[in-house]
Design a protein around this motif. Structure first.
Motif, mmCIF file in Angstrom:
data_model
loop_
_atom_site.group_PDB
_atom_site.id
_atom_site.type_symbol
_atom_site.label_atom_id
_atom_site.label_comp_id
_atom_site.label_asym_id
_atom_site.label_seq_id
_atom_site.Cartn_x
_atom_site.Cartn_y
_atom_site.Cartn_z
ATOM 1 N N PHE A 186 0.789 -1.227 0.000
ATOM 2 C CA PHE A 186 0.000 0.000 0.000
ATOM 3 C C PHE A 186 0.824 1.282 0.000
ATOM 4 C CE2 PHE A 186 -2.535 -3.289 2.243
ATOM 5 C CZ PHE A 186 -3.530 -3.420 1.283
ATOM 6 N N LYS A 187 2.156 1.140 -0.020
ATOM 7 C CA LYS A 187 3.041 2.316 0.026
ATOM 8 C C LYS A 187 2.684 3.152 1.265
ATOM 9 C CE LYS A 187 4.266 0.757 -4.028
ATOM 10 N NZ LYS A 187 3.317 -0.358 -4.155
ATOM 11 N N ASP A 188 2.404 4.435 1.086
ATOM 12 C CA ASP A 188 2.060 5.293 2.219
ATOM 13 C C ASP A 188 0.559 5.552 2.332
ATOM 14 O OD1 ASP A 188 4.750 5.604 2.907
ATOM 15 O OD2 ASP A 188 4.996 7.223 1.444
ATOM 16 N N ALA A 189 -0.245 4.881 1.490
ATOM 17 C CA ALA A 189 -1.687 5.149 1.466
ATOM 18 C C ALA A 189 -2.376 4.604 2.712
ATOM 19 C CB ALA A 189 -2.310 4.521 0.217
ATOM 20 N N LYS A 190 -3.341 5.342 3.186
ATOM 21 C CA LYS A 190 -4.153 4.908 4.330
ATOM 22 C C LYS A 190 -5.451 4.336 3.784
ATOM 23 C CE LYS A 190 -1.875 8.013 7.527
ATOM 24 N NZ LYS A 190 -1.970 9.091 8.525
ATOM 25 N N VAL A 191 -5.460 3.012 3.651
ATOM 26 C CA VAL A 191 -6.494 2.317 2.904
ATOM 27 C C VAL A 191 -7.478 1.629 3.857
ATOM 28 C CG1 VAL A 191 -6.908 0.628 1.068
ATOM 29 C CG2 VAL A 191 -4.742 1.882 1.131
ATOM 30 N N ASN A 192 -8.769 1.710 3.529
ATOM 31 C CA ASN A 192 -9.785 1.022 4.335
ATOM 32 C C ASN A 192 -9.646 -0.491 4.213
ATOM 33 O OD1 ASN A 192 -11.008 3.825 3.804
ATOM 34 N ND2 ASN A 192 -12.428 2.964 5.304
ATOM 35 N N CYS A 193 -10.053 -1.176 5.273
ATOM 36 C CA CYS A 193 -9.931 -2.631 5.347
ATOM 37 C C CYS A 193 -11.287 -3.242 5.646
ATOM 38 C CB CYS A 193 -8.926 -2.987 6.446
ATOM 39 S SG CYS A 193 -8.736 -4.754 6.753
ATOM 40 N N LEU A 194 -11.613 -4.357 5.002
ATOM 41 C CA LEU A 194 -12.829 -5.123 5.271
ATOM 42 C C LEU A 194 -12.421 -6.507 5.759
ATOM 43 C CD1 LEU A 194 -15.897 -5.672 5.173
ATOM 44 C CD2 LEU A 194 -15.621 -6.266 2.746
ATOM 45 N N ILE A 195 -12.943 -6.915 6.916
ATOM 46 C CA ILE A 195 -12.554 -8.163 7.555
ATOM 47 C C ILE A 195 -13.751 -9.108 7.648
ATOM 48 C CG2 ILE A 195 -11.522 -9.216 9.608
ATOM 49 C CD1 ILE A 195 -10.507 -6.359 10.346
ATOM 50 N N PRO A 196 -13.829 -10.142 6.817
ATOM 51 C CA PRO A 196 -14.830 -11.189 7.029
ATOM 52 C C PRO A 196 -14.303 -12.183 8.061
ATOM 53 C CG PRO A 196 -14.182 -10.961 4.695
ATOM 54 C CD PRO A 196 -13.133 -10.303 5.526
ATOM 55 N N CYS A 197 -15.096 -12.467 9.085
ATOM 56 C CA CYS A 197 -14.651 -13.382 10.138
ATOM 57 C C CYS A 197 -15.859 -13.890 10.909
ATOM 58 C CB CYS A 197 -13.668 -12.694 11.097
ATOM 59 S SG CYS A 197 -14.367 -11.286 12.003
ATOM 60 N N ALA A 198 -15.653 -14.928 11.700
ATOM 61 C CA ALA A 198 -16.711 -15.388 12.598
ATOM 62 C C ALA A 198 -16.875 -14.372 13.723
ATOM 63 C CB ALA A 198 -16.372 -16.766 13.159
ATOM 64 N N ILE A 199 -18.078 -14.300 14.273
ATOM 65 C CA ILE A 199 -18.417 -13.272 15.264
ATOM 66 C C ILE A 199 -17.555 -13.381 16.526
ATOM 67 C CG2 ILE A 199 -20.262 -14.676 16.258
ATOM 68 C CD1 ILE A 199 -20.394 -10.842 15.825
ATOM 69 N N ASP A 200 -16.977 -14.559 16.799
ATOM 70 C CA ASP A 200 -16.159 -14.692 18.007
ATOM 71 C C ASP A 200 -14.855 -13.901 17.929
ATOM 72 O OD1 ASP A 200 -15.199 -16.465 16.060
ATOM 73 O OD2 ASP A 200 -14.403 -17.870 17.539
ATOM 74 N N GLN A 201 -14.459 -13.499 16.715
ATOM 75 C CA GLN A 201 -13.235 -12.703 16.550
ATOM 76 C C GLN A 201 -13.498 -11.203 16.714
ATOM 77 O OE1 GLN A 201 -10.082 -14.293 16.068
ATOM 78 N NE2 GLN A 201 -11.485 -15.926 16.703
ATOM 79 N N ASP A 202 -14.748 -10.825 16.890
ATOM 80 C CA ASP A 202 -15.093 -9.402 16.948
ATOM 81 C C ASP A 202 -14.361 -8.620 18.042
ATOM 82 O OD1 ASP A 202 -16.987 -7.233 15.899
ATOM 83 O OD2 ASP A 202 -17.472 -7.229 18.035
ATOM 84 N N PRO A 203 -14.128 -9.184 19.236
ATOM 85 C CA PRO A 203 -13.435 -8.391 20.256
ATOM 86 C C PRO A 203 -12.089 -7.830 19.795
ATOM 87 C CG PRO A 203 -14.436 -10.302 21.275
ATOM 88 C CD PRO A 203 -14.620 -10.469 19.794
ATOM 89 N N TYR A 204 -11.346 -8.596 19.005
ATOM 90 C CA TYR A 204 -10.080 -8.092 18.487
ATOM 91 C C TYR A 204 -10.279 -6.792 17.698
ATOM 92 C CZ TYR A 204 -7.569 -12.468 19.501
ATOM 93 O OH TYR A 204 -6.980 -13.536 20.123
ATOM 94 N N PHE A 205 -11.338 -6.792 16.909
ATOM 95 C CA PHE A 205 -11.504 -5.677 15.980
ATOM 96 C C PHE A 205 -12.349 -4.547 16.552
ATOM 97 C CE2 PHE A 205 -10.630 -9.541 13.463
ATOM 98 C CZ PHE A 205 -9.331 -9.190 13.138
#
Length: 410
Positions: free
Chosen positions: A235-254
Motif C-alpha cells: 500500500f506504500k504510504d496510502a491509508k487504505v480502508n480494510c474489510l474483515i470477514p470473520c466469525a463473530i467470536d473474533q469481533d473483540p479483536y476488531f
C-alpha cells in the motif's frame, strides 16, 4: 440499524450474551439446541444486522447477486459495510483481511467458510487480500513448538490456496516468519500496544493473572494487519480502508482495533460477521479440530464423510418413522439441513428439502444422503487441487510484494 459504540468497554467485550451463551475467541458454548442467539449477540456487541436493504444495495452497486452466505444469513452482522460500498461506488480502493490459527495439519469444513467468502468478495470487488496465519498464537495457547507451528501454517496455507486464490492479489503470511522481517508490522504493533491498558485487555479477552504474558501481548498482532501501513510493500504510504470477514467470536479483536485505528491515523476497519459452523453433534458448540468426531476434515475420504454424517450428525427427526411421517422433522436443529445451508448453493432445492423434511415426507437418512452427495465431490475437488501444491508454491504467496492495489480496483 443498531447504533455502534466503538470505544473499548470491558463490560461489553468479555463475550457473554447471557447466562446461557458464551462467545469468546476461544470458546463458543450455548445450552440452546438451535445454537447461539445471534440477535442478542448483535445487541451485546453493538454491531448492525445485515438486512434486505443492505443486500439490495450490494447487488445494485456490484451487479452481483449476494452470495448464498449473505442471502441465508450465514454472514449476518456487519460494521461499516455501507462505507465499503460507498468506496467501491466511488472507485476508491480498499482491501480484504482474514486469518487462520493453524492448530492442526488439516483444516475442517468450518474453517473454509471465511475463505470461501473472501474468494467470492475478492472476485466481486477486485481487491487485494491479506491472510494472517497466527502460528505465534497457537504456539502460545497450545504450547506447540515454534518449528511445528510454522509447519502447520504451511499445511493450512495449502488448504487455503486450494480454494483458487491467485498469487497476484493474495498475500499469505506466517506471523512467526514474517513479522521479524517487516519493521512496519512491528512498529504498528507497538503503536497499538501502547494504546490499550492492561485492565482493558484483561476485560476484553478475559485473561487471568496466571496466563502467559504472550497472550496479553498477542491482540495487537491480530489487529495490525487491519492497518494498511503494516504492509508498505502493498500500500506504500496510502491509508487504505480494510474489510474483515470473520466469525463473530473474533469481533473483540476488531472492536479494540476500531477504537485505536483513528488514534494512530488510520480508518476504522469494517467487518462482516458469520455465524458458527455447528459440530456434527449439534449447534450447542462449534466444530473442534481437536475432536475428530465433531468435524469433517479436508483429508477425510468419501467413506469417512459418509460414515461421520450417518453416525454422528445430530438429527431433527422423530423417534420412529411413523412419528416422523406424522409430525415431521425440525430443520432448526437438524445438522444435515444446517450444513446444507452452508454448502448447497441451489436455493430452490434447499427450500424443497426444508418443506419435505418439515412435513415428514423425507426421513433423516434421506436428508443425510443429500448432504453426503454435496460434501463428497466438494472435498474430493479440494483434495485434487491441494495435491498439486508444494511448500515452494506456498512461498510464492508469502513473498512480500506489490499486489497492484490501485490498478486492480475498478
Amino acid at each position: 440499524m443498531t447504533t455502534e459504540k466503538d470505544e473499548i468497554d470491558i463490560s461489553m467485550l468479555n463475550g457473554k450474551t447471557d447466562e446461557e451463551d458464551i462467545v469468546t475467541p476461544w470458546d463458543v458454548v450455548t445450552k440452546n439446541e438451535t445454537g447461539i442467539d445471534y440477535d442478542k449477540l448483535i445487541k451485546k456487541f453493538g454491531s448492525s444486522k445485515i438486512d434486505e436493504e443492505l443486500l439490495a444495495r450490494f447487488e445494485k452497486i456490484t451487479g452481483h447477486k449476494p452470495h448464498h452466505f449473505l442471502r441465508r444469513g450465514i454472514f449476518f452482522s456487519h460494521r461499516d459495510m455501507n462505507t465499503i460500498l460507498n468506496l467501491y461506488e466511488q472507485g476508491k480502493p480498499f482491501y480484504l483481511y482474514t486469518g487462520r490459527g493453524p492448530s492442526s495439519d488439516s483444516m475442517h469444513l468450518g474453517h473454509l467458510i471465511p475463505f470461501m467468502f473472501c474468494k467470492w468478495l475478492q472476485d466481486v470487488f477486485h481487491v487485494p487480500l491479506v491472510i494472517q496465519l497466527t502460528d505465534d498464537e497457537k504456539a502460545i495457547w497450545k504450547n506447540i513448538k515454534i518449528e511445528d507451528a510454522i509447519k502447520l501454517s504451511y499445511n493450512n496455507a495449502k488448504d487455503i490456496i486450494a480454494l483458487g486464490f491467485k498469487p497476484e492479489n493474495t498475500f499469505i503470511f506466517s506471523n512467526l516468519e514474517h513479522i521479524g522481517n517487516n519493521p512496519a508490522f512491528y512498529q504498528n504493533m507497538i503503536r497499538i500496544q501502547r494504546s490499550v491498558t492492561f485492565n482493558q485487555v484483561k476485560g476484553i479477552f478475559g485473561f487471568g493473572d496466571s496466563d502467559p504474558i504472550g497472550k496479553i501481548s498477542f491482540p495487537p498482532t491480530q489487529a495490525a494487519p487491519a492497518i494498511s501501513g503494516t504492509f508498505p510493500f502493498i500500500f506504500k504510504d496510502a491509508k487504505v480502508n480494510c474489510l474483515i470477514p470473520c466469525a463473530i467470536d473474533q469481533d473483540p479483536y476488531f472492536r479494540m482495533t476500531r477504537d485505536i485505528a483513528p488514534k494512530i491515523g488510520y480508518p476504522k476497519p469494517a467487518l462482516l460477521h458469520s455465524i458458527f459452523f455447528p459440530a456434527l453433534q449439534g449447534s450447542k458448540t462449534k466444530m473442534s479440530a481437536s475432536n475428530n468426531n465433531t468435524a469433517i476434515f479436508l483429508t477425510d475420504t468419501a467413506k469417512q464423510i459418509k460414515n461421520k454424517v450417518n453416525k454422528h450428525a445430530f438429527s431433527g427427526g422423530q423417534a420412529t418413522v411413523e412419528e416422523h411421517r406424522q409430525l415431521g422433522g425440525n430443520c432448526n436443529i437438524d445438522i444435515a439441513y444446517q450444513w446444507l445451508r452452508f454448502f448447497l448453493d441451489d436455493d430452490e432445492k434447499l427450500e424443497q428439502l426444508r418443506k419435505d423434511y418439515t412435513s415428514g415426507e423425507i426421513l433423516t437418512g434421506e436428508l443425510k444422503k443429500e448432504l453426503i452427495n454435496v460434501l463428497q465431490p466438494l472435498i474430493a475437488a479440494h483434495q485434487e487441487a491441494r495435491s498439486k501444491l508444494t511448500d515452494e508454491t506456498v512461498k510464492q504467496y508469502m513473498i512480500p510484494r506489490d499486489l497492484g492495489f490501485v490498478t486492480n480496483v475498478k
